[in-house]
Design a protein around this motif. Structure first.
Motif, PDB file in Angstrom:
ATOM      1  N   ASN A   1     -45.570 -10.391 -91.017  1.00  0.00           N
ATOM      2  CA  ASN A   1     -45.510 -11.167 -92.286  1.00  0.00           C
ATOM      3  C   ASN A   1     -44.506 -12.131 -92.727  1.00  0.00           C
ATOM      4  N   MET A   2     -43.589 -11.989 -91.408  1.00  0.00           N
ATOM      5  CA  MET A   2     -42.292 -12.546 -91.737  1.00  0.00           C
ATOM      6  C   MET A   2     -42.822 -13.907 -91.038  1.00  0.00           C
ATOM      7  N   GLU A   3     -42.189 -14.884 -92.025  1.00  0.00           N
ATOM      8  CA  GLU A   3     -42.605 -16.397 -91.017  1.00  0.00           C
ATOM      9  C   GLU A   3     -42.158 -16.906 -90.075  1.00  0.00           C
ATOM     10  N   GLU A   4     -40.284 -16.802 -89.863  1.00  0.00           N
ATOM     11  CA  GLU A   4     -39.449 -16.973 -88.822  1.00  0.00           C
ATOM     12  C   GLU A   4     -38.254 -15.439 -88.790  1.00  0.00           C
ATOM     13  N   THR A   5     -37.619 -15.624 -88.002  1.00  0.00           N
ATOM     14  CA  THR A   5     -36.281 -14.880 -87.618  1.00  0.00           C
ATOM     15  C   THR A   5     -35.529 -15.966 -87.972  1.00  0.00           C
ATOM     16  N   PRO A   6     -34.255 -14.958 -88.306  1.00  0.00           N
ATOM     17  CA  PRO A   6     -33.030 -15.765 -88.505  1.00  0.00           C
ATOM     18  C   PRO A   6     -31.758 -15.383 -87.431  1.00  0.00           C
ATOM     19  N   VAL A   7     -31.366 -16.618 -87.385  1.00  0.00           N
ATOM     20  CA  VAL A   7     -30.230 -16.728 -86.201  1.00  0.00           C
ATOM     21  C   VAL A   7     -28.959 -15.847 -85.985  1.00  0.00           C
ATOM     22  N   VAL A   8     -29.753 -15.236 -84.094  1.00  0.00           N
ATOM     23  CA  VAL A   8     -28.297 -14.205 -84.501  1.00  0.00           C
ATOM     24  C   VAL A   8     -26.872 -14.550 -83.634  1.00  0.00           C
ATOM     25  N   SER A   9     -26.058 -13.743 -83.805  1.00  0.00           N
ATOM     26  CA  SER A   9     -25.225 -14.143 -83.260  1.00  0.00           C
ATOM     27  C   SER A   9     -25.195 -13.285 -81.644  1.00  0.00           C
ATOM     28  N   LEU A  10     -24.868 -14.151 -80.308  1.00  0.00           N
ATOM     29  CA  LEU A  10     -24.561 -13.331 -78.911  1.00  0.00           C
ATOM     30  C   LEU A  10     -24.609 -12.196 -78.604  1.00  0.00           C
ATOM     31  N   GLU A  11     -23.606 -11.576 -79.736  1.00  0.00           N
ATOM     32  CA  GLU A  11     -23.493 -10.040 -79.223  1.00  0.00           C
ATOM     33  C   GLU A  11     -24.917  -9.054 -79.835  1.00  0.00           C
ATOM     34  N   GLU A  12     -25.284  -9.937 -81.314  1.00  0.00           N
ATOM     35  CA  GLU A  12     -26.464  -8.900 -81.875  1.00  0.00           C
ATOM     36  C   GLU A  12     -27.159  -9.300 -81.410  1.00  0.00           C
ATOM     37  N   TYR A  13     -28.464 -10.376 -80.015  1.00  0.00           N
ATOM     38  CA  TYR A  13     -28.892 -11.049 -79.086  1.00  0.00           C
ATOM     39  C   TYR A  13     -28.809  -9.811 -78.380  1.00  0.00           C
ATOM     40  N   ILE A  14     -27.224 -10.248 -77.635  1.00  0.00           N
ATOM     41  CA  ILE A  14     -27.350  -8.813 -76.461  1.00  0.00           C
ATOM     42  C   ILE A  14     -27.568  -7.102 -76.881  1.00  0.00           C
ATOM     43  N   HIS A  15     -27.553  -6.814 -78.385  1.00  0.00           N
ATOM     44  CA  HIS A  15     -27.947  -5.338 -78.787  1.00  0.00           C
ATOM     45  C   HIS A  15     -29.356  -5.488 -78.870  1.00  0.00           C
ATOM     46  N   ILE A  16     -29.421  -6.455 -79.117  1.00  0.00           N
ATOM     47  CA  ILE A  16     -31.606  -5.868 -79.463  1.00  0.00           C
ATOM     48  C   ILE A  16     -31.795  -6.632 -78.509  1.00  0.00           C
ATOM     49  N   GLU A  17     -31.546  -7.296 -76.813  1.00  0.00           N
ATOM     50  CA  GLU A  17     -32.349  -7.027 -75.448  1.00  0.00           C
ATOM     51  C   GLU A  17     -31.824  -5.815 -75.142  1.00  0.00           C
ATOM     52  N   ALA A  18     -30.912  -5.032 -75.282  1.00  0.00           N
ATOM     53  CA  ALA A  18     -30.963  -3.554 -74.592  1.00  0.00           C
ATOM     54  C   ALA A  18     -32.262  -2.840 -75.568  1.00  0.00           C
ATOM     55  N   LYS A  19     -32.031  -2.843 -76.549  1.00  0.00           N
ATOM     56  CA  LYS A  19     -33.053  -1.873 -77.580  1.00  0.00           C
ATOM     57  C   LYS A  19     -34.213  -2.586 -76.810  1.00  0.00           C
ATOM     58  N   GLU A  20     -34.719  -3.631 -76.977  1.00  0.00           N
ATOM     59  CA  GLU A  20     -36.062  -3.809 -75.974  1.00  0.00           C
ATOM     60  C   GLU A  20     -36.374  -3.316 -75.101  1.00  0.00           C
ATOM     61  N   LYS A  21     -35.045  -3.727 -73.881  1.00  0.00           N
ATOM     62  CA  LYS A  21     -35.104  -2.761 -72.816  1.00  0.00           C
ATOM     63  C   LYS A  21     -35.324  -1.651 -73.146  1.00  0.00           C
ATOM     64  N   THR A  22     -34.481  -0.846 -73.281  1.00  0.00           N
ATOM     65  CA  THR A  22     -35.116   0.659 -73.580  1.00  0.00           C
ATOM     66  C   THR A  22     -36.320   1.377 -74.037  1.00  0.00           C
ATOM     67  N   PHE A  23     -36.461   0.229 -75.285  1.00  0.00           N
ATOM     68  CA  PHE A  23     -37.805   0.525 -75.307  1.00  0.00           C
ATOM     69  C   PHE A  23     -39.233   0.225 -74.223  1.00  0.00           C
ATOM     70  N   GLU A  24     -38.929  -0.887 -73.781  1.00  0.00           N
ATOM     71  CA  GLU A  24     -40.159  -1.006 -72.791  1.00  0.00           C
ATOM     72  C   GLU A  24     -39.513  -0.038 -71.329  1.00  0.00           C
ATOM     73  N   ILE A  25     -38.633   0.693 -71.288  1.00  0.00           N
ATOM     74  CA  ILE A  25     -38.437   1.734 -70.345  1.00  0.00           C
ATOM     75  C   ILE A  25     -39.039   3.140 -70.661  1.00  0.00           C
ATOM     76  N   GLU A  26     -38.587   3.250 -71.785  1.00  0.00           N
ATOM     77  CA  GLU A  26     -39.537   3.694 -72.555  1.00  0.00           C
ATOM     78  C   GLU A  26     -40.947   4.404 -72.422  1.00  0.00           C
ATOM     79  N   ILE A  27     -41.607   3.566 -72.655  1.00  0.00           N
ATOM     80  CA  ILE A  27     -42.799   2.876 -72.747  1.00  0.00           C
ATOM     81  C   ILE A  27     -43.234   3.146 -70.753  1.00  0.00           C
ATOM     82  N   LYS A  28     -42.442   2.703 -70.468  1.00  0.00           N
ATOM     83  CA  LYS A  28     -43.182   2.672 -69.340  1.00  0.00           C
ATOM     84  C   LYS A  28     -42.943   4.116 -68.219  1.00  0.00           C
ATOM     85  N   GLY A  29     -41.720   4.938 -68.614  1.00  0.00           N
ATOM     86  CA  GLY A  29     -41.935   6.300 -68.748  1.00  0.00           C
ATOM     87  C   GLY A  29     -42.833   7.598 -69.315  1.00  0.00           C
ATOM     88  N   MET A  30     -43.043   6.644 -69.568  1.00  0.00           N
ATOM     89  CA  MET A  30     -44.763   7.396 -70.630  1.00  0.00           C
ATOM     90  C   MET A  30     -45.728   6.931 -70.084  1.00  0.00           C
TER      91      MET A  30
END
Length: 159
Positions: free
Chosen positions: A42-71
């Motif tokens: 439903n979201m049209e566009e994503t707002p701009v985030v800071s570098l720290e927030e981006y790294i934090h989000i990427e880390a969460k995504e990587k964690t999610f990917e690792i958990e999926i791979k583990g599953m």
């Protein structure tokens, strides 16, 4: 809300890229992934985030990917284990079946052999009875007729 929005989009992207059932992963993480997917779509566009927030989000995504791979690895190992156990059980049942079939054939053979033996014994008894009757009749005939005995001996010697 910017971090939350980016997290939703990243999670949806991970689920879509891996091809895992979103409901299944939602159950695993204790969340409703369909809500995340609908919110991201439903979201049209994503707002701009800071570098720290981006790294934090990427880390969460990587964690999610690792958990999926583990599953996925867990599911694969579980499937292999299940298949091996099913194979072992099948082999055990097949060996039991073969053993039962062999016992059945042995039992059948034993019954057939016993019936043959009984038949042979009954034939033998009948032949002995006939032999005894013939011997008795010959003895009676020989005692009553001496000439018959002389002729019989001659014929037996000539034979």
């Amino acid at each position: 809300t910017e971090i939350y929005t980016e997290q939703i989009v990243g999670s949806v992207r991970c689920v879509q890229e891996t091809g895992i059932n979103a409901e299944y992963m939602g159950i695993f993480f204790g969340i409703k992934m369909t809500d995340y997917i609908q919110a991201a779509q439903n979201m049209e566009e994503t707002p701009v985030v800071s570098l720290e927030e981006y790294i934090h989000i990427e880390a969460k995504e990587k964690t999610f990917e690792i958990e999926i791979k583990g599953m996925k690895e867990f599911q694969k190992a579980k499937q292999e284990y299940m298949e091996s156990q099913i194979g072992n059980i099948k082999e055990e049942f097949e060996s039991r079946y073969r053993r039962k079939e062999q016992e059945k054939r042995i039992t059948h053979s034993t019954v057939v052999n016993q019936s043959r033996l009984l038949k042979m014994l009954s034939r033998n008894k009948a032949m002995l009875k006939v032999l005894n009757q013939v011997q008795l009749s010959l003895i009676k005939k020989i005692k009553s007729d001496e000439r018959f005995y002389k002729d019989l001996i001659k014929k037996l010697i000539l034979q």
